[in-house]
Enzyme design. Structure first.
Site, PDB file in Angstrom:
ATOM      1  N   GLU A 232      -5.410  -5.283  10.590  1.00 43.99           N
ATOM      2  CA  GLU A 232      -4.448  -4.197  10.766  1.00 43.99           C
ATOM      3  C   GLU A 232      -4.747  -3.451  12.062  1.00 43.99           C
ATOM      4  OE1 GLU A 232      -2.453  -3.036   6.879  1.00 43.99           O
ATOM      5  OE2 GLU A 232      -4.206  -1.777   7.060  1.00 43.99           O
TER       6      GLU A 232
ATOM      7  N   GLU B 199      -6.860   4.390   8.112  1.00 44.62           N
ATOM      8  CA  GLU B 199      -6.658   5.829   7.888  1.00 44.62           C
ATOM      9  C   GLU B 199      -7.929   6.470   7.344  1.00 44.62           C
ATOM     10  OE1 GLU B 199      -3.075   5.421   5.587  1.00 44.62           O
ATOM     11  OE2 GLU B 199      -1.999   4.820   7.396  1.00 44.62           O
TER      12      GLU B 199
ATOM     13  N   SER C  24       3.350  -2.318  10.431  1.00 48.02           N
ATOM     14  CA  SER C  24       4.798  -2.313  10.663  1.00 48.02           C
ATOM     15  C   SER C  24       5.457  -3.644  10.313  1.00 48.02           C
ATOM     16  CB  SER C  24       5.104  -1.916  12.114  1.00 48.02           C
ATOM     17  OG  SER C  24       4.665  -0.589  12.351  1.00 48.02           O
TER      18      SER C  24
ATOM     19  N   GLY D 279       2.240   2.048  10.764  1.00 49.46           N
ATOM     20  CA  GLY D 279       3.176   3.166  10.619  1.00 49.46           C
ATOM     21  C   GLY D 279       3.865   3.565  11.917  1.00 49.46           C
TER      22      GLY D 279
ATOM     23  N   HIS E  51      -9.530   0.902   5.053  1.00 47.02           N
ATOM     24  CA  HIS E  51      -8.241   1.139   5.721  1.00 47.02           C
ATOM     25  C   HIS E  51      -8.460   2.029   6.933  1.00 47.02           C
ATOM     26  CE1 HIS E  51      -4.134   2.354   6.487  1.00 47.02           C
ATOM     27  NE2 HIS E  51      -3.752   1.314   5.768  1.00 47.02           N
TER      28      HIS E  51
ATOM     29  N   GLY F  61       2.777  -1.241   4.310  1.00 48.41           N
ATOM     30  CA  GLY F  61       2.775   0.187   3.998  1.00 48.41           C
ATOM     31  C   GLY F  61       4.194   0.681   3.770  1.00 48.41           C
ATOM     32  N   GLY F  62       4.796   1.242   4.806  1.00 44.64           N
ATOM     33  CA  GLY F  62       6.117   1.887   4.701  1.00 44.64           C
ATOM     34  C   GLY F  62       7.165   1.050   3.981  1.00 44.64           C
TER      35      GLY F  62
ATOM     36  N   ASN G  15       0.871  -1.183   0.000  1.00 43.57           N
ATOM     37  CA  ASN G  15       0.000   0.000   0.000  1.00 43.57           C
ATOM     38  C   ASN G  15       0.907   1.231   0.000  1.00 43.57           C
ATOM     39  OD1 ASN G  15      -1.786   2.064   0.511  1.00 43.57           O
ATOM     40  ND2 ASN G  15      -2.244   1.445   2.613  1.00 43.57           N
ATOM     41  N   TRP G  16       0.990   1.879  -1.148  1.00 48.44           N
ATOM     42  CA  TRP G  16       1.913   3.022  -1.274  1.00 48.44           C
ATOM     43  C   TRP G  16       1.339   4.303  -0.673  1.00 48.44           C
ATOM     44  CZ3 TRP G  16       3.929   2.403  -7.063  1.00 48.44           C
ATOM     45  CH2 TRP G  16       4.584   1.159  -7.164  1.00 48.44           C
ATOM     46  N   LYS G  17       0.110   4.247  -0.212  1.00 48.00           N
ATOM     47  CA  LYS G  17      -0.560   5.410   0.392  1.00 48.00           C
ATOM     48  C   LYS G  17      -0.397   6.646  -0.500  1.00 48.00           C
ATOM     49  CE  LYS G  17       0.325   3.424   4.892  1.00 48.00           C
ATOM     50  NZ  LYS G  17       0.130   3.566   6.302  1.00 48.00           N
TER      51      LYS G  17
HETATM   52  C1  PEP Z   1      -0.791   0.006   5.926  1.00 40.13           C
HETATM   53  O1  PEP Z   1      -0.761   1.114   5.449  1.00 40.13           O
HETATM   54  O2  PEP Z   1      -1.721  -0.739   5.630  1.00 40.13           O
HETATM   55  C2  PEP Z   1       0.290  -0.436   6.816  1.00 40.13           C
HETATM   56  C3  PEP Z   1       0.196  -1.612   7.350  1.00 40.13           C
HETATM   57  O3  PEP Z   1       1.337   0.452   7.011  1.00 40.13           O
HETATM   58  P1  PEP Z   1       2.758   0.118   7.696  1.00 40.13           P
HETATM   59  O4  PEP Z   1       3.263  -1.169   7.093  1.00 40.13           O
HETATM   60  O5  PEP Z   1       3.620   1.285   7.363  1.00 40.13           O
HETATM   61  O6  PEP Z   1       2.508  -0.040   9.166  1.00 40.13           O
END
Ligand code: PEP
Length: 251
Positions: free
Chosen positions: A167, A97, A213, A173, A95, A234-235, A9-11
């Site tokens: 999640e 967010e 994470s 994050g 998600h 994500g990251g 997920n490049w957000k």
């Molecule tokens: C996400 O955005 O779905 C996520 C899990 O982010 P991260 O891996 O950065 O925690």
């Protein structure tokens, strides 16, 4: 046997050039790998560029959101049919967010799930508790509500095109991942609940990703839990090497 599914997920990151570069590096790094499923979810404006890169490769294309109508006067929104047009196979829905920062409700998320499935997309439906909810021992209650409302009206047949992503909000994050035990417990609960809602067979074949994470150094332990069938990253998906290392940890 459930095939592990690793999605990035490049957000709201990358530029046109870096998105193309990243997609190229992922495609090159994965080669003809077919032992797990992989997908990348770039921002809307770069979907077409990335589609051109991943076409013909094992890397699937996903969007990060959609609006649950086929077309209409919804300024600024993107429909499921537009995503299909662009070559998307997946779409992320619910998600945290969007649930928390944009106040999306379970019923709105359910409309998105249904609209995406009708359009032929596969849905990655995210669920997860906040830290306060975990500390108040409400994790299962929250997951129950999110999954029951999120999947309302979804048939066992349509569920074959649905992936759940557990999640925990406190892990996204933050650099603080759920422990493998915490992830396993939540995943087993979700699978049990889906079994009650949609039948044991559908639950047994349901892919449940963990997200929060995930990094190359914690991926293997998480991914080898019996009910953890992949990762939503994500990251660490913003660079090809860590993303590929996480994907290889699934093997
Ligand atoms: C996400 O955005 O779905 C996520 C899990 O982010 P991260 O891996 O950065 O925690």
């Amino acid at each position: 046997m459930r095939k592990k599914f690793i999605a990035g997920n490049w957000k709201m990151f990358t530029t046109a050039a870096s998105a193309e570069q990243l997609a190229n590096a992922v495609v090159k790094g994965l080669g003809s790998e077919s032992r797990f499923t992989a997908a990348v979810c770039p921002p809307f404006p770069y979907l077409e560029r990335v589609a051109n890169v991943v076409r013909g490769s094992p890397v699937g294309l996903g969007a990060q959101n959609l609006y649950p109508e086929k077309e209409g006067a919804f300024t600024g929104e993107v429909s499921p049919t537009m995503l299909v047009d662009l070559g998307c196979r997946y779409v992320i829905v619910g998600h945290s967010e969007r649930r928390h920062k944009l106040r999306e409700s379970d019923s709105f998320i359910n409309r998105k799930v249904q609209a995406a499935l009708v359009a032929g997309l596969s849905v990655i439906l995210c669920v997860g508790e906040t830290l306060e909810e975990r500390e108040a021992d409400q994790t299962e209650k929250v997951l129950d509500t999110q999954v029951t409302k999120g999947l309302a009206g979804v048939s066992a047949e349509a569920l074959q095109r649905l992936v759940l992503a557990y999640e925990p909000v406190w892990a996204i994050g933050t650099g603080r991942n759920a422990t493998p035990d915490q992830a396993q417990q939540a995943h087993a609960f979700l699978r049990r609940r889906v079994g009650e809602l949609c039948g044991a067979e559908a639950a047994a074949s349901l892919i449940i990703q963990y997200g929060g994470s995930v990094k190359p150094d914690n991926a293997a332990q998480l991914l080898h839990q019996p009910d953890v069938d992949g990762a939503l990253v994500g990251g660490a998906s913003l660079q090809a090497e860590p993303f590929l290392a996480i994907a290889r940890a699934a093997l």
